[in-house]
Write an enzyme that holds these catalytic residues in place. Structure first.
Site, PDB file in Angstrom:
ATOM      1  N   LYS A  84      36.735  -0.207  21.532  1.00 40.96           N
ATOM      2  CA  LYS A  84      36.938   1.156  22.050  1.00 40.96           C
ATOM      3  C   LYS A  84      37.181   2.122  20.893  1.00 40.96           C
ATOM      4  O   LYS A  84      36.614   3.205  20.842  1.00 40.96           O
ATOM      5  CB  LYS A  84      38.128   1.236  23.025  1.00 40.96           C
ATOM      6  CG  LYS A  84      37.935   0.591  24.357  1.00 40.96           C
ATOM      7  CD  LYS A  84      37.077   1.380  25.330  1.00 40.96           C
ATOM      8  CE  LYS A  84      35.649   0.967  25.313  1.00 40.96           C
ATOM      9  NZ  LYS A  84      35.193  -0.102  26.128  1.00 40.96           N
ATOM     10  N   HIS A  95      43.530 -16.800   8.063  1.00 36.82           N
ATOM     11  CA  HIS A  95      42.337 -17.412   7.470  1.00 36.82           C
ATOM     12  C   HIS A  95      41.391 -16.372   6.887  1.00 36.82           C
ATOM     13  O   HIS A  95      40.205 -16.635   6.735  1.00 36.82           O
ATOM     14  CB  HIS A  95      41.634 -18.285   8.509  1.00 36.82           C
ATOM     15  CG  HIS A  95      42.524 -19.352   9.053  1.00 36.82           C
ATOM     16  ND1 HIS A  95      42.822 -20.496   8.354  1.00 36.82           N
ATOM     17  CD2 HIS A  95      43.250 -19.421  10.201  1.00 36.82           C
ATOM     18  CE1 HIS A  95      43.665 -21.233   9.059  1.00 36.82           C
ATOM     19  NE2 HIS A  95      43.941 -20.591  10.185  1.00 36.82           N
ATOM     20  N   ARG A  97      22.785   8.804  28.676  1.00 40.12           N
ATOM     21  CA  ARG A  97      21.840   7.736  28.374  1.00 40.12           C
ATOM     22  C   ARG A  97      21.210   7.893  26.993  1.00 40.12           C
ATOM     23  O   ARG A  97      20.652   6.946  26.447  1.00 40.12           O
ATOM     24  CB  ARG A  97      20.733   7.726  29.421  1.00 40.12           C
ATOM     25  CG  ARG A  97      21.226   7.521  30.815  1.00 40.12           C
ATOM     26  CD  ARG A  97      20.067   7.564  31.770  1.00 40.12           C
ATOM     27  NE  ARG A  97      19.134   6.483  31.497  1.00 40.12           N
ATOM     28  CZ  ARG A  97      19.242   5.265  32.001  1.00 40.12           C
ATOM     29  NH1 ARG A  97      20.223   4.981  32.810  1.00 40.12           N
ATOM     30  NH2 ARG A  97      18.373   4.338  31.710  1.00 40.12           N
ATOM     31  N   GLU A 112      38.452  -5.844  22.715  1.00 44.20           N
ATOM     32  CA  GLU A 112      38.094  -4.666  23.493  1.00 44.20           C
ATOM     33  C   GLU A 112      38.771  -3.408  22.926  1.00 44.20           C
ATOM     34  O   GLU A 112      38.149  -2.350  22.824  1.00 44.20           O
ATOM     35  CB  GLU A 112      38.462  -4.897  24.967  1.00 44.20           C
ATOM     36  CG  GLU A 112      38.229  -3.740  25.912  1.00 44.20           C
ATOM     37  CD  GLU A 112      36.785  -3.270  26.004  1.00 44.20           C
ATOM     38  OE1 GLU A 112      35.888  -3.903  25.444  1.00 44.20           O
ATOM     39  OE2 GLU A 112      36.556  -2.227  26.630  1.00 44.20           O
ATOM     40  N   LYS A 118      24.455   4.737  27.226  1.00 47.71           N
ATOM     41  CA  LYS A 118      25.191   4.060  28.294  1.00 47.71           C
ATOM     42  C   LYS A 118      24.498   2.787  28.777  1.00 47.71           C
ATOM     43  O   LYS A 118      25.137   1.759  28.924  1.00 47.71           O
ATOM     44  CB  LYS A 118      25.395   5.039  29.455  1.00 47.71           C
ATOM     45  CG  LYS A 118      26.241   4.486  30.581  1.00 47.71           C
ATOM     46  CD  LYS A 118      27.693   4.345  30.179  1.00 47.71           C
ATOM     47  CE  LYS A 118      28.552   3.768  31.273  1.00 47.71           C
ATOM     48  NZ  LYS A 118      29.800   3.220  30.718  1.00 47.71           N
ATOM     49  N   GLU A 154      33.923   2.702  18.800  1.00 45.92           N
ATOM     50  CA  GLU A 154      32.793   3.424  19.387  1.00 45.92           C
ATOM     51  C   GLU A 154      33.084   4.894  19.631  1.00 45.92           C
ATOM     52  O   GLU A 154      32.184   5.717  19.506  1.00 45.92           O
ATOM     53  CB  GLU A 154      32.252   2.734  20.639  1.00 45.92           C
ATOM     54  CG  GLU A 154      33.193   2.642  21.791  1.00 45.92           C
ATOM     55  CD  GLU A 154      32.592   1.884  22.965  1.00 45.92           C
ATOM     56  OE1 GLU A 154      31.372   1.868  23.133  1.00 45.92           O
ATOM     57  OE2 GLU A 154      33.380   1.308  23.729  1.00 45.92           O
ATOM     58  N   TRP A 198      16.877   8.953  23.256  1.00 43.37           N
ATOM     59  CA  TRP A 198      17.626   8.072  22.366  1.00 43.37           C
ATOM     60  C   TRP A 198      16.543   7.370  21.557  1.00 43.37           C
ATOM     61  O   TRP A 198      15.812   6.529  22.077  1.00 43.37           O
ATOM     62  CB  TRP A 198      18.439   7.081  23.183  1.00 43.37           C
ATOM     63  CG  TRP A 198      19.362   6.219  22.385  1.00 43.37           C
ATOM     64  CD1 TRP A 198      20.641   6.518  22.005  1.00 43.37           C
ATOM     65  CD2 TRP A 198      19.097   4.903  21.886  1.00 43.37           C
ATOM     66  NE1 TRP A 198      21.184   5.474  21.299  1.00 43.37           N
ATOM     67  CE2 TRP A 198      20.266   4.471  21.215  1.00 43.37           C
ATOM     68  CE3 TRP A 198      18.004   4.036  21.932  1.00 43.37           C
ATOM     69  CZ2 TRP A 198      20.369   3.229  20.595  1.00 43.37           C
ATOM     70  CZ3 TRP A 198      18.101   2.798  21.311  1.00 43.37           C
ATOM     71  CH2 TRP A 198      19.277   2.405  20.664  1.00 43.37           C
ATOM     72  N   CYS A 227      16.931   6.443  27.042  1.00 44.08           N
ATOM     73  CA  CYS A 227      16.540   7.815  27.365  1.00 44.08           C
ATOM     74  C   CYS A 227      16.806   8.130  28.841  1.00 44.08           C
ATOM     75  O   CYS A 227      16.870   7.230  29.675  1.00 44.08           O
ATOM     76  CB  CYS A 227      15.054   8.000  27.099  1.00 44.08           C
ATOM     77  SG  CYS A 227      14.578   7.513  25.447  1.00 44.08           S
ATOM     78  N   ASN A 246      10.878   6.249  29.040  1.00 43.08           N
ATOM     79  CA  ASN A 246      12.036   5.494  28.578  1.00 43.08           C
ATOM     80  C   ASN A 246      11.573   4.054  28.420  1.00 43.08           C
ATOM     81  O   ASN A 246      11.034   3.474  29.353  1.00 43.08           O
ATOM     82  CB  ASN A 246      13.163   5.583  29.618  1.00 43.08           C
ATOM     83  CG  ASN A 246      14.319   4.648  29.298  1.00 43.08           C
ATOM     84  OD1 ASN A 246      14.533   4.301  28.133  1.00 43.08           O
ATOM     85  ND2 ASN A 246      15.062   4.262  30.308  1.00 43.08           N
ATOM     86  N   GLY A 247      11.774   3.495  27.225  1.00 44.57           N
ATOM     87  CA  GLY A 247      11.365   2.108  27.002  1.00 44.57           C
ATOM     88  C   GLY A 247      10.685   1.961  25.662  1.00 44.57           C
ATOM     89  O   GLY A 247      10.786   2.842  24.800  1.00 44.57           O
TER      90      GLY A 247
HETATM   91  C1  F6R Z   1      31.322  -0.408  25.386  1.00 45.17           C
HETATM   92  C2  F6R Z   1      30.235  -0.500  26.331  1.00 45.17           C
HETATM   93  C3  F6R Z   1      29.132  -1.441  26.045  1.00 45.17           C
HETATM   94  C4  F6R Z   1      28.632  -2.083  27.336  1.00 45.17           C
HETATM   95  C5  F6R Z   1      27.398  -2.943  27.051  1.00 45.17           C
HETATM   96  C6  F6R Z   1      26.930  -3.657  28.289  1.00 45.17           C
HETATM   97  O1  F6R Z   1      32.295   0.482  25.809  1.00 45.17           O
HETATM   98  O2  F6R Z   1      30.201   0.188  27.312  1.00 45.17           O
HETATM   99  O3  F6R Z   1      29.502  -2.409  25.111  1.00 45.17           O
HETATM  100  O4  F6R Z   1      29.663  -2.865  27.870  1.00 45.17           O
HETATM  101  O5  F6R Z   1      26.373  -2.124  26.561  1.00 45.17           O
HETATM  102  O6  F6R Z   1      26.592  -2.742  29.288  1.00 45.17           O
HETATM  103  P1  F6R Z   1      26.506  -3.176  30.800  1.00 45.17           P
HETATM  104  O7  F6R Z   1      27.882  -3.558  31.235  1.00 45.17           O
HETATM  105  O8  F6R Z   1      25.999  -1.969  31.519  1.00 45.17           O
HETATM  106  O9  F6R Z   1      25.573  -4.341  30.863  1.00 45.17           O
END
Ligand code: F6R
Length: 608
Positions: free
Chosen positions: A484, A503, A27, A480, A603, A487, A74, A2, A100-101
């Protein structure tokens, strides 16, 4: 998770709160809410949906005043409904709380409060806090908040206002980020620095168990036992403009395009032509030589950076490395012997699992080093040493420039350690530095012309499944690339080591299945990758190659290809990832999705 923003001062609060909310929406964005105090009453407006959809003219006349709190949610406890949006209040709306939490003992507390006659109107854990404060309130709001938080177990960043004290905000923090912005005749609270940057660059980071009392003129800080404490004021070097889109349609595209500058900012001050300088590592030569093992802990994209770091550190610096999901590491009983370094990687510096894993390692006696982007974040404050990535604020939920900056720091660290440990002769140090210097412009060349990648995105915009395959140091790039795509475009994608395809995943291949091969030219796995491409072609799969410039042999074996400049093997991932970031971005846009705010994601993942 949040987003929290609060303001007390002499200006109308609503525009400030709305702007702050839009900075923080990354967030969490399933619902929003705002409370202000005006003419002796708390006014609240809240709803489900995104901040950009708020009917501002409609709420403007309802939310007057120069003090207020706002929240973007969130959901953790309780469905996404208007009732569960924050602020939550006590029964007569005299106290409003944003949070938030996760309050872990909320069920017990709720039970106790219900037995005392308090009525609940939401399914949130946050409402418990509002009633707890009311229960302890005897005319001093700060005392009441302190009393409430002493009963709470779990994580919280809280903002509280009270009708009876219309010139005060009380803020409290435990395990969820909260900063206080110090202005001139006005003060702010926020989950993250960018939300206050437009107004002030002076911030105080609240630590666990600390409380702040804000009035227009001053901020006082208190420990959990109620004693006033002194806090350091930090000056932020980012400016507000860096946290804006600056003409780009989305932050994700802006941040992909900023990778050149992000890497330059991260590396330039840290190297000469023949030396890498990392004084912030705070380790003597003897201590560096004594390193026996590095355990990298991280989540998501940062974990992928860790996998590439493993290749770098083992191959060049000859240090044994393990890479662990932070969330798994913390719940095992990991062996941490003398000489073990725990290296945490995190863009936000707030990821709850990474923070907890680092704490666990520290408890076991490890030296904790972190690679973090956000200055002053929780992980930086709990590390023995911090190697900052200087990527600037990353707002798009999908990590892009932070990832490549993390790789740049891992590379610098590798060369630095390799040299001190005597395994990297001077000429090789120079060569490695020269390769790195070329990289930012090579990245820029891919970002400058996106015609091919856009064409490919148009061709595959309707695809529902894709495989991403790579070998060696490019295997994490396959992971990765797939992450991408998943998500931001909601297509199902799997990253796999190319040789593992036989496999299992090979069963999925048919003429509808796009298979992205990270097939850059190198001496080690190139021939094997060609064999894997042949295996896919033999089954009718569609081959998309990420190929090195000038490699016509492989181009002939692909249906589509995207070209990356040539570099050393160990730096190839920083180049190969760029077209995959762009591909995911353009597919998401073609499908009509907002890549900056993918559904269900946030985020900073500040809950476990
Ligand atoms: C994917 C992404 C997430 C973050 C993960 C860790 O694009 O952004 O997978 O990499 O939530 O976040 P941080 O790096 O802030 O610890």
């Amino acid at each position: 998770m949040c987003g929290i923003i609060g303001y007390v001062g002499s200006r109308e609060t609503l525009p400030i709160l709305l702007k702050g909310l839009s900075c923080l929406e990354y967030r969490g964005y399933d619902s929003w809410g705002i409370a202000t105090i005006h003419k002796g009453a708390i006014a609240i407006e809240k709803d489900i949906g995104k901040v950009k959809d708020i009917d501002v003219p409609a709420i403007s006349s309802l939310l007057k005043g120069t003090i207020g709190l706002a929240h973007s949610r969130w959901a953790t406890h309780g469905k996404v409904t208007r009732e569960n949006a924050h602020p939550q209040t006590d029964a007569d709306a005299g106290i409003a709380v944003i949070h938030n939490g996760i309050i872990e003992n909320y069920a017990e507390l709720k039970n106790e409060l219900e037995n005392k006659g308090y009525l609940f109107s939401s399914e949130t854990d946050t409402e418990v806090v509002a009633h707890l404060i009311r229960d302890s309130y005897k005319g001093n709001l700060r005392e009441a908040v302190l009393c409430a938080i002493r009963q709470i177990e779990g994580s919280y960043a809280l903002g509280v206002i009270c009708r009876d004290v219309p010139d005060r905000i009380i803020a409290a923090r435990n395990e969820s980020p909260l900063v206080v912005g110090i202005g001139n005749g006005e003060q702010f609270i926020a989950s993250d620095v960018p939300a206050v940057l437009e107004h002030t660059n002076r911030v105080v980071y609240l630590e666990n168990g600390e409380v702040a009392e804000l009035s227009a003129e001053r901020v006082s800080f208190f420990s959990l036992d109620g004693k006033e404490i002194e806090k350091e004021v930090h000056t932020i070097t980012w400016n507000a403009e860096q946290a804006q889109k600056q003409g780009y349609p989305h932050f994700m595209l802006k941040e992909i395009a900023e990778q050149q500058i992000a890497i330059e900012q991260t590396i330039n001050e840290r190297m000469t032509d023949d030396e890498v300088l990392l004084p912030e590592l705070l380790m003597s030569e003897a201590e560096v030589k004594d390193i026996k093992r590095v355990i990298i802990v991280a989540c998501g994209t940062s974990w992928h950076a860790g996998l590439i770091g493993e290749f770098m550190l083992e191959e060049i610096a000859k240090i044994p490395v393990e890479v662990e999901y932070a969330s798994e590491f913390r719940y095992r009983d990991p062996i941490v012997e003398k000489g073990t370094i725990i290296l945490g990687i995190s863009q936000s510096g707030e990821t709850a699992d990474t923070l907890a894993a680092l704490r666990e390692a520290k408890r076991k006696g490890a030296r904790v080093i972190s690679i973090v982007n956000v200055q002053g974040s929780s992980i930086t404050r709990e590390s023995d040493a911090v190697l900052y990535t200087h990527a600037g604020p990353e707002i798009g939920v999908a990590s892009t420039k932070a990832f490549s900056s993390q790789l740049a720091v891992l590379y610098l660290l590798t060369v630095f350690l390799g040299k001190i440990r005597g395994v990297l002769p001077l000429q090789q140090v120079k060569n490695r530095i020269r390769d790195l210097r070329l990289l930012p412009l090579q990245i820029q060349s891919m970002v400058d012309d996106t015609t091919e990648v856009e064409r490919l995105a148009a061709r595959f915009s309707a695809t529902q499944h894709a495989l991403y395959l790579g070998r060696g140091i490019n295997y994490p790039i396959a992971l990765e690339g797939a992450l991408k795509l998943k998500e931001v475009s909601y297509a199902h994608a799997e990253g796999y080591p190319a040789a593992e395809m036989k496999h299992g995943p090979i069963a999925l291949i048919d003429k509808k299945m796009p298979v992205v091969f990270i097939a850059t030219k190198d001496d080690r796995t190139y021939k094997k990758i060609i064999s894997n491409i042949e295996e896919v072609r033999a089954r009718g799969g569609i081959v998309i190659g990420i190929v090195s410039k000038g490699d016509n042999e492989i181009v002939a074996k692909t249906d589509y290809h995207l070209i990356v400049p040539k570099s050393s093997y160990i730096l190839t991932p920083l180049l190969a990832v760029v077209p995959l970031q762009l591909l995911a971005y353009f597919i998401a846009v073609k499908r009509g999705f907002d890549p900056d705010k993918p559904k269900n994601l946030a985020k900073s993942v500040t809950v476990e």
